[in-house]
Design a protein around this motif. Structure first.
Motif, PDB file in Angstrom:
ATOM      1  N   TYR A   1       0.826  -1.208   0.000  1.00  0.00           N
ATOM      2  CA  TYR A   1       0.000   0.000   0.000  1.00  0.00           C
ATOM      3  C   TYR A   1       0.860   1.259   0.000  1.00  0.00           C
ATOM      4  CZ  TYR A   1      -3.776   3.145   1.511  1.00  0.00           C
ATOM      5  OH  TYR A   1      -4.689   4.159   1.601  1.00  0.00           O
ATOM      6  N   SER A   2       2.029   1.185   0.608  1.00  0.00           N
ATOM      7  CA  SER A   2       2.964   2.302   0.636  1.00  0.00           C
ATOM      8  C   SER A   2       4.339   1.739   0.979  1.00  0.00           C
ATOM      9  CB  SER A   2       2.542   3.357   1.663  1.00  0.00           C
ATOM     10  OG  SER A   2       2.628   2.834   2.981  1.00  0.00           O
ATOM     11  N   ILE A   3       5.315   2.605   1.185  1.00  0.00           N
ATOM     12  CA  ILE A   3       6.668   2.155   1.506  1.00  0.00           C
ATOM     13  C   ILE A   3       6.710   1.417   2.833  1.00  0.00           C
ATOM     14  CG2 ILE A   3       7.309   4.307   2.658  1.00  0.00           C
ATOM     15  CD1 ILE A   3       9.644   2.190   0.443  1.00  0.00           C
ATOM     16  N   ASP A   4       5.723   1.638   3.724  1.00  0.00           N
ATOM     17  CA  ASP A   4       5.761   0.989   5.037  1.00  0.00           C
ATOM     18  C   ASP A   4       4.478   0.252   5.404  1.00  0.00           C
ATOM     19  OD1 ASP A   4       4.157   3.175   5.386  1.00  0.00           O
ATOM     20  OD2 ASP A   4       5.214   3.983   7.126  1.00  0.00           O
ATOM     21  N   GLU A   5       3.526   0.164   4.492  1.00  0.00           N
ATOM     22  CA  GLU A   5       2.283  -0.551   4.779  1.00  0.00           C
ATOM     23  C   GLU A   5       1.935  -1.525   3.655  1.00  0.00           C
ATOM     24  OE1 GLU A   5      -0.253   2.556   7.621  1.00  0.00           O
ATOM     25  OE2 GLU A   5      -1.009   2.026   5.639  1.00  0.00           O
TER      26      GLU A   5
END
Length: 445
Positions: A119-123
């Protein structure tokens, strides 16, 4: 509302097992691990550096730095205290990308590719409905197993929200798991009245921005529970599609399917940057605009695309660059023109230069964005019956572009630059090794 009434609302909703997993304080955790430190105990901030009047920003801070020093991810460099033991790390975006890929590779041991969405760089979102029983007695046990594996192999702590739908998992993550002792929270539809509806701080709820929150409060909607009691048709009339989505969110309903293939209706290629200082000189602004046009034109050619629409956005100094002000003429310029299909650098640079010269108000500029859309494959050319047939030279690739692209791919974006990049105000050379606007690698692609 009775329990039976509540159950009827969800009787036709698909109950899935969705994990929404967040790598806790990801950039700061990566830097702590690289230094052999515990991410939860280290005093560390990851801070961009800008040679300008306000300095850089804190991109991430460790939980301990947040707790003891009150540092947030929007703290300015100049406001970060100088205290013994505080580590100030330069961002390394390529390192974070590499770590993210490694963490997602671990997730792929629990679900197939179709049911995993970074979903993103950390999720990341995992629909583990059809897989969890292979790894544990219940979803919670599987989530804890993933937490332990990532911690053992990567040194990164994970927060996990578990929900019957993607949005319920996201809400469980943001509103409970990130602060829970075991960094884990599990929400079901039946938990909505007790856990979601009492929330009054809309700023803590995913997808509700500050302006939307202000509108809701003006209308007497003070909590998520109030939102759930609204007429959805009225909400849609007032807020458009967002009103419909917010009503569904208030009930924890999300019918998104991770396996569904999404095709963008109108793809575009673009780039944007915050300038290191306020630019007052029109010539200097033109230089940056042309540099960016050249960079994006290279990407068009790399993907065999030609553009028929060219757009230029200028954000005026001291006006902010929030998305909802992008089209406000008082805060910036946003102009789009139709062009003949092309991906030639010189042509696109000239187009954006002309847009700038014809429309710039003279206000100082701090933010520049360029984009090219209305895409068509370069091997296909539309010809009008009423126009003169294009000459062979119009259809041929520019040999200069071809050579420049080859050299930059092999040696990096800064290995060969145009002469304008040596002029006052140019940023291409200094930004050549940035990733996402921060230190970390070759941004050519």
């Amino acid at each position: 509302m009775t329990a039976n009434d509540f159950a009827k609302i969800y009787q036709n909703e698909d109950r899935r097992v969705v994990f929404l997993i967040d790598s806790k304080s990801f950039y700061a955790s990566c830097e702590a691990v690289e230094r052999g430190l515990n991410p939860l105990k280290a005093m560390l901030v990851v801070m961009s550096h800008q040679e300008n009047d306000t300095g850089g920003l804190v991109l991430a801070s460790s939980p301990m730095a947040k707790k003891r020093l009150g540092i947030s991810n929007v703290t300015r460099q100049k406001d970060v205290p100088d205290v013994p033991g505080l580590i100030k790390a330069e961002p390394r975006m390529n390192l974070y990308i590499k770590k993210n890929l490694a963490i997602n590779a671990i997730y792929q041991q629990y679900v197939d590719d179709e049911h995993l969405l970074p979903y993103s760089i950390d999720e990341s979102i995992l629909d583990i409905t059809d897989f969890w029983h292979l790894f544990g007695k219940n979803p919670r046990e599987v989530a804890q197993k993933i937490q332990r594996q990532v911690l053992a192999e990567m040194g990164i702590y994970l927060s996990v929200g578990i929900g019957d739908s993607p949005v319920l998992a996201k809400l469980a993550l943001d509103l409970e798991a990130k602060k829970a002792p075991h960094l884990l929270a599990e929400w079901h539809y039946e938990d909505v009245p007790e856990k979601l509806w009492p929330v009054t701080n809309f700023g803590h709820v995913w997808s509700i921005g500050s302006k939307t929150a202000q509108k809701l409060q003006r209308w007497g909607i003070a909590s998520i529970g109030d939102l759930a009691k609204q007429n959805p048709y009225v909400l849609k009339e007032r807020l458009g599609l967002m009103g419909e989505q917010l009503y569904a969110l208030a009930w924890g309903i999300d019918r998104s399917d991770l396996t569904e293939k999404i095709t963008p209706k109108d793809k575009s290629y673009g780039n944007s940057q915050v300038l290191p200082e306020n630019y007052h000189d029109g010539v200097a602004i033109q230089v940056v605009v042309q540099e960016m046009a050249d960079q994006v034109a290279s990407r068009l050619r790399a993907h065999q695309q030609q553009a028929t629409l060219a757009s230029l956005y200028l954000g005026y100094a001291d006006q902010g660059i929030a998305f909802n002000t992008r089209h406000n003429p008082k805060t910036g310029l946003h102009q789009t023109v139709r062009i003949e299909p092309t991906n030639r650098s010189q042509t696109l640079m000239a187009v954006l230069k002309r847009i700038f010269q014809e429309n710039w108000s003279g206000d100082p500029v701090r933010y520049i964005g360029v984009s090219f859309s209305g895409l068509a494959n370069e091997s296909i050319q539309a010809i009008s019956l009423f126009d003169k047939a294009p000459s062979p030279t119009d259809q041929e690739e520019d040999p200069v572009d071809t050579v420049v692209d080859q050299i930059r791919r092999r040696f990096g974006a800064a290995s060969l630059v145009r002469s304008i990049s040596l002029e006052k105000g140019a940023t291409a050379i200094s930004r050549a090794n940035l990733v996402g606007g921060h230190n970390g690698g070759n941004a050519y692609e």
